[in-house]
Design an enzyme around this catalytic site. Structure first.
Site, mmCIF file in Angstrom:
data_model
loop_
_atom_site.group_PDB
_atom_site.id
_atom_site.type_symbol
_atom_site.label_atom_id
_atom_site.label_comp_id
_atom_site.label_asym_id
_atom_site.label_seq_id
_atom_site.Cartn_x
_atom_site.Cartn_y
_atom_site.Cartn_z
ATOM 1 N N HIS A 1 43.847 -29.467 38.288
ATOM 2 C CA HIS A 1 45.129 -29.047 38.136
ATOM 3 C C HIS A 1 45.994 -30.214 38.275
ATOM 4 C CE1 HIS A 1 45.424 -29.863 42.466
ATOM 5 N NE2 HIS A 1 44.194 -29.264 42.531
ATOM 6 N N ASP B 1 39.453 -30.937 42.111
ATOM 7 C CA ASP B 1 38.746 -32.182 42.178
ATOM 8 C C ASP B 1 37.410 -32.116 42.531
ATOM 9 O OD1 ASP B 1 39.516 -31.504 44.661
ATOM 10 O OD2 ASP B 1 40.487 -33.138 45.195
#
Length: 480
Positions: free
Chosen positions: A97, A379
């Site tokens: 994102h 991540d």
């Protein structure tokens, strides 16, 4: 005549002073009061240096700038590069994102004043931002898998909520989508003009920031897309492991990796001293400060060029930031050396890599569905994939990071297919463990699909302990 000349000289001088004043404000050399759209009305100290060429030694500030991924000049990328006799067959994109508001707050400090509404005239700017907002307003009836169907399609809070995507995050993925559109649609015609919903596969975790990032990239890739053709599936796990999430050995590796992180932190006297100083400034116990993960909030201040928080006792500063960021860099280096995270990554990334390989094999056999796949993730999704692929030199996934798998067909030998792996636009195919020495042994310019298939179906288990031949056995074996 003399009065007229004097007036013209004064007028020119006034114009010059006005120009100099605006220039100084633009370059942040004198304070300027921000409007509502620009943040707080207070004068803000400039804390962000201008990006420069990569320094000769590890620089925590430079690394932090890369992590922020501030939209700026057009990015040079290697996606879509292949010999002329190769045809692009399918593309599989994993993204983190975009820029978000912190997940953690530093106790007894003021939250950073970041506006999460989208304003086309505010930096960072994108020419399609206004059209993106208009298109999202038309998507209120979009049919997404629950709970995605209950999430907002774009950020819209004057003061960002916890973890909310910012305008920077939206622009980052509009740029990603536009870049992929120029390469894969305009140049390589991956999808026909009358593309169907079956030719896309879209998946997101249940966080608004991942869904909104996916939609921003999709709009950049397919502007004014038909909402009836777009369906996002929900992925409950950040590992995108679908029905294969239970894996005891993976959890053992993770526990030992977390223990390694803890011991490294204890050995870092500079870090402990810094946490102590910061805790004293905000008047809380060091343990509470550490638990608040202050780097998360400080990165938001840094990326948005907002002064670090203050209290009556003083301010958190750049030196504190540098110490924590330096420790993060050291932690990443040791993580690759100790191999505990590598074991976790092999098991954590296997389900999604297996799905990707299966899709590539179907496309290679002539299947025309799911030609463009998008996983909007975190991540903690991309990092294990990078590690499992053997990309040990890859930086930790920045905001709006992208990892792309390309499948190509040799027009001269239609039965032969090849793959390319790209990370943030860089071709890393020959840095992967499954193809790092292929170009030394073969004159072929591309890495064969068979290498990736063999790696996922066999070699990932061999790298663990050599005794397992499938995911279930590997997960229930001993080895951590």
């Amino acid at each position: 005549m003399l009065h007229r000349n004097r007036f013209l000289v004064l007028l020119a001088l006034a114009g010059l002073l006005a120009f100099l004043s605006l220039s100084l404000q633009f370059f942040h050399l004198i304070p300027v009061s921000a409007t509502k759209n620009g943040g707080s009305s207070k004068s803000r100290k400039r804390i962000m240096p201008d990006p420069v060429t990569e320094p000769p030694t590890v620089d925590p500030v430079y690394e932090a700038l890369l992590y922020c991924n501030i939209p700026s000049v057009a990015e040079h990328s290697m996606e879509g590069h292949a010999p002329h006799h190769y045809k692009l067959v399918s593309v599989h994109v994993f993204i983190r994102h975009g820029d978000r508001y912190p997940l953690y707050a530093i106790p007894k400090t003021k939250r950073p004043e970041i506006d999460c509404t989208l304003v086309a005239s505010r930096k960072p700017y994108h020419p399609k931002l206004e059209a993106f907002i208009s298109h999202m307003l038309k998507g209120s009836g979009a049919s997404f898998e629950s709970p995605l169907n209950s999430l907002p399609l774009y950020p819209n809070h004057p003061l960002c909520e916890t973890g909310e995507l910012t305008q920077t995050g939206v622009v980052q993925h509009l740029l990603n989508g536009q870049l992929l559109r120029d390469i894969y649609l305009r140049k390589h015609k991956l999808l026909p003009n009358n593309w169907s919903s079956d030719q896309l596969y879209l998946e997101s975790t249940g966080k608004s920031r991942t869904l909104q990032s996916g939609l921003a990239l999709l709009y950049g890739f397919l502007p004014e897309f038909d909402w009836k053709k777009v369906y996002f599936k929900h992925q409950p796990s950040a590992l995108f492991c679908s029905g294969s999430c239970y894996c005891p050995l993976r959890n053992q590796y993770l526990e030992k990796e977390q223990r390694r992180q803890y011991l490294l932190r204890l050995k870092n006297s500079d870090l402990e001293r810094t946490y102590g100083e910061m805790a004293k400034i905000v008047d809380i116990p060091t343990k509470q400060l550490r638990a608040a993960n202050p780097i998360d909030s400080m990165l938001c201040h840094f990326c948005h060029n907002v002064s670090f928080p203050c209290s009556r006792s003083g301010c958190l500063g750049m030196e504190h930031f540098k110490v924590i960021k330096t420790h993060q860099i050291e932690d990443e280096r040791e993580r690759h050396e100790k191999l505990l995270y590598f074991g976790y990554s092999l098991l954590g990334a296997h389900p999604i890599l297996n799905q990707t390989v299966n899709r590539m094999q179907r496309a290679a056999s002539g299947w025309r569905d799911e030609l463009f796949t998008l996983y909007s993730a975190h991540d903690v999704t991309l990092s294990p994939i990078l590690s499992a692929l053997g990309l040990l030199e890859a930086r930790f996934p920045r905001f709006a990071a992208r990892l792309v798998f390309e499948l190509w067909q040799d027009r001269q030998k239609p039965s032969e297919h090849s793959v390319r792996i790209l990370y943030n636009g860089a071709d890393v195919t020959f840095h992967t463990s499954f193809c790092h020495d292929f170009h030394k042994r073969s004159p072929k310019p591309m890495c064969p699909l068979e290498n990736l298939v063999r790696f996922v179906k066999r070699d990932m288990f061999v790298a663990l302990d050599g005794s397992s031949t499938n995911y279930y056995d590997a997960c229930h074996g001993e080895g951590a």
